[in-house]
Motif scaffolding. Structure first.
Motif, PDB file in Angstrom:
ATOM      1  N   GLN A  46       0.826  -1.209   0.000  1.00 21.23           N
ATOM      2  CA  GLN A  46       0.000   0.000   0.000  1.00 21.23           C
ATOM      3  C   GLN A  46       0.862   1.262   0.000  1.00 21.23           C
ATOM      4  N   ALA A  47       1.930   1.242   0.809  1.00 21.41           N
ATOM      5  CA  ALA A  47       2.805   2.416   0.891  1.00 21.41           C
ATOM      6  C   ALA A  47       3.491   2.702  -0.436  1.00 21.41           C
ATOM      7  N   LEU A  48       3.853   1.634  -1.180  1.00 15.63           N
ATOM      8  CA  LEU A  48       4.562   1.821  -2.450  1.00 15.63           C
ATOM      9  C   LEU A  48       3.676   2.409  -3.545  1.00 15.63           C
ATOM     10  N   LYS A  49       2.386   2.512  -3.288  1.00 20.07           N
ATOM     11  CA  LYS A  49       1.511   3.177  -4.250  1.00 20.07           C
ATOM     12  C   LYS A  49       1.720   4.687  -4.245  1.00 20.07           C
ATOM     13  N   THR A 101       9.841   6.094  -4.402  1.00 19.02           N
ATOM     14  CA  THR A 101      11.154   6.601  -4.801  1.00 19.02           C
ATOM     15  C   THR A 101      12.187   6.380  -3.702  1.00 19.02           C
ATOM     16  N   MET A 102      11.773   6.623  -2.449  1.00 18.61           N
ATOM     17  CA  MET A 102      12.700   6.458  -1.326  1.00 18.61           C
ATOM     18  C   MET A 102      12.923   4.978  -0.990  1.00 18.61           C
ATOM     19  N   ALA A 103      11.895   4.139  -1.196  1.00 20.45           N
ATOM     20  CA  ALA A 103      11.974   2.736  -0.769  1.00 20.45           C
ATOM     21  C   ALA A 103      12.688   1.844  -1.767  1.00 20.45           C
TER      22      ALA A 103
END
Length: 229
Positions: A117-120, A126-128
């Motif tokens: 969910q966060a990668l959406k 970009t940071m991950a």
């Protein structure tokens, strides 16, 4: 001192993380835990071993730990194998085999869903993304002794032969505790080595008083690595 620690940790366990014939004379306590994710490597794993044993005119405690976080070899493949929009919580019903799911498995599933969910969010992605290319490892070894040692904490430094092979030769602690660190690129990643040396004379006055005439020395080595995959 070490007897109190044994009482706090409860019964000893003779199963060793990395068996060593030289450790057979001591009391052993081991602990291992992991958060599974996907089918191969766990997302997170910790292994802990504590050994107490006679040492000259005193006693020695050795604490070893290995903490492993597999972003590249576990989390990234798990995210790639599943459609984030279809990562769901397993349905549970009374008497279902799914009730056998462990807390660790639930934690792994939760980490997978939250990461997806966060990668959406473009900024987070970009940071991950650089982090998802790394596997992280931390090895910790601590040795403490109440024996009278000629070189004090320097005699307890773990893995001295391996440190010397890397060109690392820690200085001896003098009037102050000695803390040193080395870092550099290693293969396809990065490594940092830190050592700490503490002797009885470095302890607070109240603690020295509680030890009485008993000697005390402590040395620790910490190795952190980040390997790109």
């Amino acid at each position: 001192m070490f007897e109190r620690l044994r009482r706090l940790t409860g019964k000893k366990n003779n199963k060793s993380i990395a068996p060593n014939p030289a450790d057979d004379q001591g009391d052993h306590l081991t602990l291992a835990a992991e958060i599974p994710i996907g089918q191969d490597q766990p997302l997170w794993r910790v292994q802990l071993q504590m050994i107490t044993e006679p040492h000259a005119d005193g006693e020695r405690l050795r604490l070893r730990a290995h903490v492993q976080t597999n972003f590249a070899s576990a989390l990234r493949p798990a995210l790639q194998a599943a459609n984030p929009s279809r990562i769901e919580r397993p349905a549970l019903s009374h008497g279902s085999k799914n009730t056998a799911l462990t807390l660790a498995q639930r934690a792994g599933g939760l980490a997978q869903r939250m990461t997806a969910q966060a990668l959406k969010i473009p900024a987070i992605r970009t940071m991950a993304e650089p982090l998802l290319k790394l596997d992280l490892n931390t090895w910790i070894e601590i040795q403490a002794s109440t024996a009278s040692l000629a070189e004090g904490s320097h005699d307890l430094l773990p893995q001295q032969d391996k440190l010397a092979a890397l060109g690392i030769r820690p200085k001896r602690a003098e009037d102050q505790p000695m803390a040193e660190s080395w870092a550099g690129e290693v293969g396809d990643g990065f490594a940092q080595v830190s050592v700490l040396q503490i002797d009885k004379k470095h302890l607070p006055a109240s603690l020295r008083k509680s030890l009485g005439t008993q000697a005390f020395s402590l040395a620790a080595a910490i190795v952190n690595t980040a390997q790109q995959r």
